[in-house]
Design a protein around this motif. Structure first.
Motif, PDB file in Angstrom:
ATOM      1  N   GLN A   1       0.844  -1.236  -0.107  1.00  0.00           N
ATOM      2  CA  GLN A   1       0.023  -0.045  -0.115  1.00  0.00           C
ATOM      3  C   GLN A   1       0.854   1.109  -0.087  1.00  0.00           C
ATOM      4  OE1 GLN A   1      -3.704   0.120   0.051  1.00  0.00           O
ATOM      5  NE2 GLN A   1      -2.870   2.305  -0.808  1.00  0.00           N
TER       6      GLN A   1
ATOM      7  N   THR B   1       2.028   5.197   0.254  1.00  0.00           N
ATOM      8  CA  THR B   1       1.747   6.417   0.974  1.00  0.00           C
ATOM      9  C   THR B   1       1.561   7.647  -0.105  1.00  0.00           C
ATOM     10  OG1 THR B   1       4.261   7.226   1.008  1.00  0.00           O
ATOM     11  CG2 THR B   1       3.293   6.031   2.896  1.00  0.00           C
TER      12      THR B   1
ATOM     13  N   TYR C   1       5.866   3.331   1.379  1.00  0.00           N
ATOM     14  CA  TYR C   1       4.534   2.402   1.848  1.00  0.00           C
ATOM     15  C   TYR C   1       4.211   2.425   3.159  1.00  0.00           C
ATOM     16  CZ  TYR C   1       6.764  -0.119  -2.379  1.00  0.00           C
ATOM     17  OH  TYR C   1       7.450  -0.583  -3.484  1.00  0.00           O
ATOM     18  N   SER C   2       2.975   2.362   3.224  1.00  0.00           N
ATOM     19  CA  SER C   2       2.398   2.373   4.676  1.00  0.00           C
ATOM     20  C   SER C   2       2.233   0.856   5.252  1.00  0.00           C
ATOM     21  CB  SER C   2       0.857   2.996   4.536  1.00  0.00           C
ATOM     22  OG  SER C   2       0.239   2.371   3.913  1.00  0.00           O
ATOM     23  N   ARG C   3       2.453  -0.017   4.236  1.00  0.00           N
ATOM     24  CA  ARG C   3       2.227  -1.344   4.662  1.00  0.00           C
ATOM     25  C   ARG C   3       2.640  -2.316   3.452  1.00  0.00           C
ATOM     26  NH1 ARG C   3      -2.806  -5.451   6.020  1.00  0.00           N
ATOM     27  NH2 ARG C   3      -1.610  -7.322   6.482  1.00  0.00           N
TER      28      ARG C   3
END
Length: 111
Positions: free
Chosen positions: A19, A21, A90-92
């Motif tokens: 995911q 950012t 990336y947030s995850r």
């Protein structure tokens, strides 16, 4: 993005689901550089990638064996990209490694 042309199994795959950012600083350039660098690695077979408008993406890279995957993970420039991914892009993400034992498909152009 075309479907990767791969040899007959068995071979390995690394699935990278992520995911994004909103930070874009250098992301495209780094992605291109990593793709080109991966192509030079022993055991590299190909990759497929897609990213949605919501920032969710999946990249699957294909490798001859686990040793090739381990070697790619330890390439210095790849480590730098991983660090930038965690700090900026990336947030995850999730990485999954598996063996492809069977593969088949359909191609209308060949039917």
């Amino acid at each position: 993005m075309p479907i990767a042309a791969l040899p007959e199994p068995p071979y390995y795959m690394v699935s990278f689901s992520s995911q994004r950012t909103k930070v874009d600083d250098g992301y495209g350039e780094m992605g291109y550089a990593m793709t080109e660098l991966a192509k030079l690695q022993p055991g590299y077979l190909g990759f497929e990638s897609v990213r949605g408008a919501d920032g969710f993406g999946i990249l699957i890279s294909y490798w001859k064996d686990e040793d090739s995957i381990r070697a790619w993970k330890s390439v210095v420039d790849h480590i730098e990209a991983q660090n930038r991914g965690r700090s900026d892009w990336y947030s995850r993400y999730e990485i999954r490694v598996g063996v492809v034992e069977r593969a088949y498909g359909f191609n209308l152009e060949e039917a």
